[in-house]
Each structure stands twice: as structure tokens, then as C-alpha cells.
Design a protein around this motif. Structure first.
Motif, PDB file in Angstrom:
ATOM      1  N   ALA A 226       8.582  11.440  -2.029  1.00  0.00           N
ATOM      2  CA  ALA A 226       8.925  10.886  -3.560  1.00  0.00           C
ATOM      3  C   ALA A 226       8.844   9.540  -3.094  1.00  0.00           C
ATOM      4  CB  ALA A 226       8.861  11.478  -4.325  1.00  0.00           C
ATOM      5  N   VAL A 227      10.687   9.244  -3.183  1.00  0.00           N
ATOM      6  CA  VAL A 227      10.899   8.030  -3.125  1.00  0.00           C
ATOM      7  C   VAL A 227      10.503   6.469  -2.271  1.00  0.00           C
ATOM      8  CG1 VAL A 227      12.855   6.700  -3.409  1.00  0.00           C
ATOM      9  CG2 VAL A 227      13.684   9.492  -4.314  1.00  0.00           C
ATOM     10  N   THR A 228       9.833   7.574  -1.075  1.00  0.00           N
ATOM     11  CA  THR A 228       9.619   5.922   0.081  1.00  0.00           C
ATOM     12  C   THR A 228       8.076   5.958  -0.578  1.00  0.00           C
ATOM     13  OG1 THR A 228      10.911   6.536   0.779  1.00  0.00           O
ATOM     14  CG2 THR A 228       9.635   5.483   2.559  1.00  0.00           C
ATOM     15  N   ILE A 229       7.525   7.429   0.344  1.00  0.00           N
ATOM     16  CA  ILE A 229       5.482   7.276   0.488  1.00  0.00           C
ATOM     17  C   ILE A 229       4.894   7.028  -0.760  1.00  0.00           C
ATOM     18  CG2 ILE A 229       3.909   8.654   1.363  1.00  0.00           C
ATOM     19  CD1 ILE A 229       6.357   9.689   3.259  1.00  0.00           C
ATOM     20  N   LEU A 230       5.096   8.252  -1.688  1.00  0.00           N
ATOM     21  CA  LEU A 230       4.421   8.594  -3.128  1.00  0.00           C
ATOM     22  C   LEU A 230       4.651   7.897  -3.581  1.00  0.00           C
ATOM     23  CD1 LEU A 230       2.932  10.877  -4.635  1.00  0.00           C
ATOM     24  CD2 LEU A 230       4.416  11.728  -5.859  1.00  0.00           C
ATOM     25  N   ALA A 231       5.375   7.142  -4.436  1.00  0.00           N
ATOM     26  CA  ALA A 231       6.724   6.023  -5.044  1.00  0.00           C
ATOM     27  C   ALA A 231       5.109   5.097  -4.765  1.00  0.00           C
ATOM     28  CB  ALA A 231       7.294   5.781  -5.359  1.00  0.00           C
ATOM     29  N   TYR A 232       5.444   4.562  -3.122  1.00  0.00           N
ATOM     30  CA  TYR A 232       5.189   3.351  -2.940  1.00  0.00           C
ATOM     31  C   TYR A 232       3.520   3.363  -3.200  1.00  0.00           C
ATOM     32  CZ  TYR A 232       2.549   0.486   0.331  1.00  0.00           C
ATOM     33  OH  TYR A 232       1.614  -0.640   1.104  1.00  0.00           O
ATOM     34  N   LEU A 233       2.822   4.716  -2.904  1.00  0.00           N
ATOM     35  CA  LEU A 233       1.046   4.716  -2.914  1.00  0.00           C
ATOM     36  C   LEU A 233       0.694   4.491  -4.004  1.00  0.00           C
ATOM     37  CD1 LEU A 233       0.829   7.284  -0.577  1.00  0.00           C
ATOM     38  CD2 LEU A 233      -0.443   5.265   0.118  1.00  0.00           C
ATOM     39  N   LEU A 234       1.578   5.570  -5.556  1.00  0.00           N
ATOM     40  CA  LEU A 234       1.230   5.447  -6.853  1.00  0.00           C
ATOM     41  C   LEU A 234       1.128   3.686  -7.481  1.00  0.00           C
ATOM     42  CD1 LEU A 234       2.813   8.573  -8.138  1.00  0.00           C
ATOM     43  CD2 LEU A 234       0.592   7.767  -8.009  1.00  0.00           C
ATOM     44  N   ASN A 235       2.487   3.326  -6.498  1.00  0.00           N
ATOM     45  CA  ASN A 235       2.661   1.826  -7.244  1.00  0.00           C
ATOM     46  C   ASN A 235       1.582   1.009  -6.693  1.00  0.00           C
ATOM     47  OD1 ASN A 235       4.558  -0.069  -8.754  1.00  0.00           O
ATOM     48  ND2 ASN A 235       5.627  -1.318  -7.117  1.00  0.00           N
ATOM     49  N   THR A 236       1.282   0.846  -5.172  1.00  0.00           N
ATOM     50  CA  THR A 236       0.089  -0.136  -4.603  1.00  0.00           C
ATOM     51  C   THR A 236      -1.063   0.071  -5.506  1.00  0.00           C
ATOM     52  OG1 THR A 236       1.680  -0.336  -2.209  1.00  0.00           O
ATOM     53  CG2 THR A 236      -1.076  -0.574  -2.794  1.00  0.00           C
ATOM     54  N   TRP A 237      -1.726   1.770  -6.265  1.00  0.00           N
ATOM     55  CA  TRP A 237      -2.454   0.993  -6.845  1.00  0.00           C
ATOM     56  C   TRP A 237      -2.898   0.920  -8.329  1.00  0.00           C
ATOM     57  CZ3 TRP A 237      -3.977   4.080 -11.462  1.00  0.00           C
ATOM     58  CH2 TRP A 237      -5.410   4.783 -11.829  1.00  0.00           C
ATOM     59  N   ALA A 238      -1.908   0.903  -8.505  1.00  0.00           N
ATOM     60  CA  ALA A 238      -1.696   0.627 -10.013  1.00  0.00           C
ATOM     61  C   ALA A 238      -1.837  -0.888 -10.088  1.00  0.00           C
ATOM     62  CB  ALA A 238       0.123   1.496 -10.593  1.00  0.00           C
ATOM     63  N   LEU A 239      -0.474  -1.661  -9.203  1.00  0.00           N
ATOM     64  CA  LEU A 239      -0.301  -2.673  -9.158  1.00  0.00           C
ATOM     65  C   LEU A 239      -1.808  -3.475  -8.814  1.00  0.00           C
ATOM     66  CD1 LEU A 239       2.295  -3.592  -7.433  1.00  0.00           C
ATOM     67  CD2 LEU A 239       1.572  -4.036  -9.757  1.00  0.00           C
ATOM     68  N   ARG A 240      -2.790  -2.254  -8.967  1.00  0.00           N
ATOM     69  CA  ARG A 240      -4.442  -3.451  -8.578  1.00  0.00           C
ATOM     70  C   ARG A 240      -4.761  -3.203 -10.534  1.00  0.00           C
ATOM     71  NH1 ARG A 240      -7.918   0.523  -5.409  1.00  0.00           N
ATOM     72  NH2 ARG A 240      -9.061  -0.654  -5.221  1.00  0.00           N
ATOM     73  N   TYR A 241      -4.857  -2.106 -10.934  1.00  0.00           N
ATOM     74  CA  TYR A 241      -5.473  -2.213 -12.581  1.00  0.00           C
ATOM     75  C   TYR A 241      -4.300  -2.904 -13.228  1.00  0.00           C
ATOM     76  CZ  TYR A 241      -8.914   0.843  -9.548  1.00  0.00           C
ATOM     77  OH  TYR A 241      -9.361   0.525  -8.820  1.00  0.00           O
ATOM     78  N   ALA A 242      -2.803  -3.262 -13.389  1.00  0.00           N
ATOM     79  CA  ALA A 242      -2.555  -3.094 -14.347  1.00  0.00           C
ATOM     80  C   ALA A 242      -1.942  -4.870 -14.238  1.00  0.00           C
ATOM     81  CB  ALA A 242      -0.849  -2.434 -13.504  1.00  0.00           C
ATOM     82  N   ASN A 243      -2.150  -5.333 -16.004  1.00  0.00           N
ATOM     83  CA  ASN A 243      -1.327  -6.419 -15.644  1.00  0.00           C
ATOM     84  C   ASN A 243      -0.002  -7.285 -15.766  1.00  0.00           C
ATOM     85  OD1 ASN A 243      -0.566  -6.693 -18.471  1.00  0.00           O
ATOM     86  ND2 ASN A 243      -2.312  -5.452 -19.158  1.00  0.00           N
TER      87      ASN A 243
END
Length: 303
Positions: A226-243
């Protein structure tokens, strides 16, 4: 569910995961696994996952001596020193102290950007730096007493961790502009894994894993996946669309979640003094982030 809701949900879940990590890690350390042993489990697992993912999905190479040297420096600052100081500090101090002190990462990024990248620092940014540093120093100073839940040495290690991570964010920026994020992360975790193993190998071999209760195994799984893998993948995806302003707003959510979870789990006490220090830190970070939204790092965005 529309895209905007998905972005908010992802950023909220990332903040929740990182906020939970402070108290959950305290469940494991040091009774079951020492802090450095815990780092080896987390970093080596992440290095294997991202290495396999990068090799078979992305298939991108880092070229040139300068870029490879920068990757090594990023592995030292963003994984090895960062993680060793964070878990060693968290092992000593209180979850709330650690969460609040980590909020100064954007301030550290600004300082290193001014030193290394020659970015201009205006009066408002200087005011933010002074406010945040004042709050952090008061929090550390207050950790000297025996009646407090913090620990001055643990707090100082968390500051060193934040400093190392802030330097990493500045160093990694040119690489992120040339290569895919997963390529960079896989390489720096590989470097980090090589460096942390000598520190944590003995602590990794010491525990009797067969005696671990289910709750501790679940905590270990949470910290790795969760902390290392899932959070990284979610954060990377969200930053593509978040201002940038939306990402900046979520800077303040992670420590709030960490405080609520720590108090709920009985791992720490949120005092009036800590609330006042938190206001100083938050105000300082707000001033720094407000004036440079194009480069706001997300608090807790560990690599």
C-alpha cells in the motif's frame, strides 16, 4: 464515476495511506522488526516490483554518464538516507511529531532549488521558510521533556529525512523530464536496496517470523504494497490529471490524517502546543507553496 471524482479519490487514498503509515509502522517497530530491518523488507520488495514492471512493461534505458550518476545520487537521497532516517526517527519519536515535521518538505525543496537551481526567493517565500522552521524548531525543542510524547533525536532524524527527500526532489526533476517515472523509480530503488541491505541485514534475520500475529503480517503487507507500490501508482496516475493547486491542497491532508489515526489508535496525544506548532508549519508551507504552485511536491510522496 467521472475523472475528477477519481482524481480526488486517488489523492485522498494516497493521503490516507501515508497518514496511516506513521501509526502502523509503530505497531511493528521495534518489538517485532527493527527499523532498519523494516526498511530492507520495504525497499527490496519495491525494487523487485518496480524492476520487473519497468523491464517487461516500459523497457526504457537511462543513457549517459551524467544521468546514471544522477540516478545514483537520487537513490542515496531519495531512498537510502531518506528511509534510514525516517524509520529510525519514527522508531524514537511520536507519529504526530513525525507527520508534522515531514510537512516542511516543500520548504526544503525551495531552499535547495534556490541553492542548486538558482531559483529566486522572494519576501513571501522567505516569510514562509521562517514560519515553518520556527514551528519545526519549537516542536523539536518541546520534545526534550520526559512528559512529552516526542523525542528530540527522533525529531532531528525526521528533519534529516525531510532534508534528504527535499534534495532528492530537486535532483530528480531533470530525470523526470527525460524519462518515464517508472523507469526512474525502478533504478533509484535498485540503488537504494543495495545501500540499505548492509544496515538492516542483521535486524532482518533476528525476528522469529513464525511467531508474528496476523495483525503484524497485515501491517508488513500494508507497508510494502500500500505505502510503497499502490500509493505510488495512484499518485502517479492522479498527477497526470490534477492541477497544481489541487495537489497543493492535499499537502495538508496527510498530517491531519496521521494525527487523527494516531490519536484513534492511542499511539500519540495531540496537545494544544502541538496544534500551535502545526499552525506555524502549515502557514509557512502555505506561503511557500502558494507562490510556486507549478512545483509543489506532495507531502509524503515517498519513492
Amino acid at each position: 464515476m467521472n475523472r475528477q471524482v477519481q482524481v480526488h479519490a486517488s489523492l485522498f487514498l494516497v493521503a490516507l495511506i501515508y497518514g496511516s503509515n506513521y501509526s502502523i509502522a509503530k505497531e511493528v517497530m521495534p518489538e517485532y522488526v527493527g527499523p532498519f530491518g523494516l526498511i530492507v523488507i520495504r525497499v527490496v520488495s519495491a525494487a523487485l516490483f518496480f524492476g520487473i514492471f519497468s523491464r517487461f512493461v516500459v523497457q526504457e534505458k537511462i543513457v549517459g554518464r551524467a544521468d546514471n550518476l544522477r540516478v545514483i545520487l537520487c537513490g542515496i537521497t531519495g531512498v537510502a538516507v531518506n528511509q534510514l532516517c525516517f524509520f529510525a526517527g519514527l522508531n524514537l519519536t511520536a507519529p504526530i511529531n513525525a507527520a508534522l515535521l515531514m510537512v516542511i518538505v516543500p520548504v526544503v525543496v525551495l531552499i535547495f532549488s534556490a541553492i542548486l537551481l538558482k531559483e529566486r526567493v522572494g519576501k513571501r517565500k522567505i516569510s514562509g521558510i521562517l514560519l515553518a522552521c520556527t514551528g519545526a524548531l519549537l516542536l523539536i525543542y518541546n520534545s526534550r521533556g520526559e512528559s512529552t510524547t516526542g523525542n528530540i533525536w527522533g525529531d532531528l532524524l525526521i528533519i534529516l529525512n525531510a532534508t534528504s527527500f527535499g534534495m532528492y526532489l530537486v535532483l530528480v526533476k531533470p530525470l523526470m523530464q527525460k524519462y518515464k517515472a517508472i523507469t526512474i523509480v525502478s533504478r533509484i530503488f535498485t540503488v537504494g536496496a543495495v545501500l540499505v541491505v548492509p544496515f538492516g541485514w542483521q535486524q532482518l534475520l533476528t525476528p522469529d517470523y513464525s511467531a508474528f500475529p496476523v495483525s503484524i503480517w497485515l501491517a508488513l503487507v500494508f507497508m510494502v504494497f500500500a505505502v510503497t507500490i499502490l500509493a505510488y501508482l495512484l499518485n502517479t496516475w492522479a498527477l497526470r490529471y490534477a492541477n497544481p493547486s489541487l495537489v497543493g491542497a492535499y499537502i495538508y491532508l496527510q498530517p491531519v490524517m496521521a494525527i487523527l489515526i494516531a490519536v484513534f489508535m492511542g499511539k500519540d496525544v495531540f496537545t494544544l502546543e502541538k496544534a500551535l506548532y502545526a499552525l506555524l508549519i502549515f502557514a509557512g508551507v502555505y506561503l511557500v507553496s502558494r507562490t510556486r504552485q507549478h512545483a509543489v511536491p506532495k507531502v509524503g510522496s515517498e519513492v
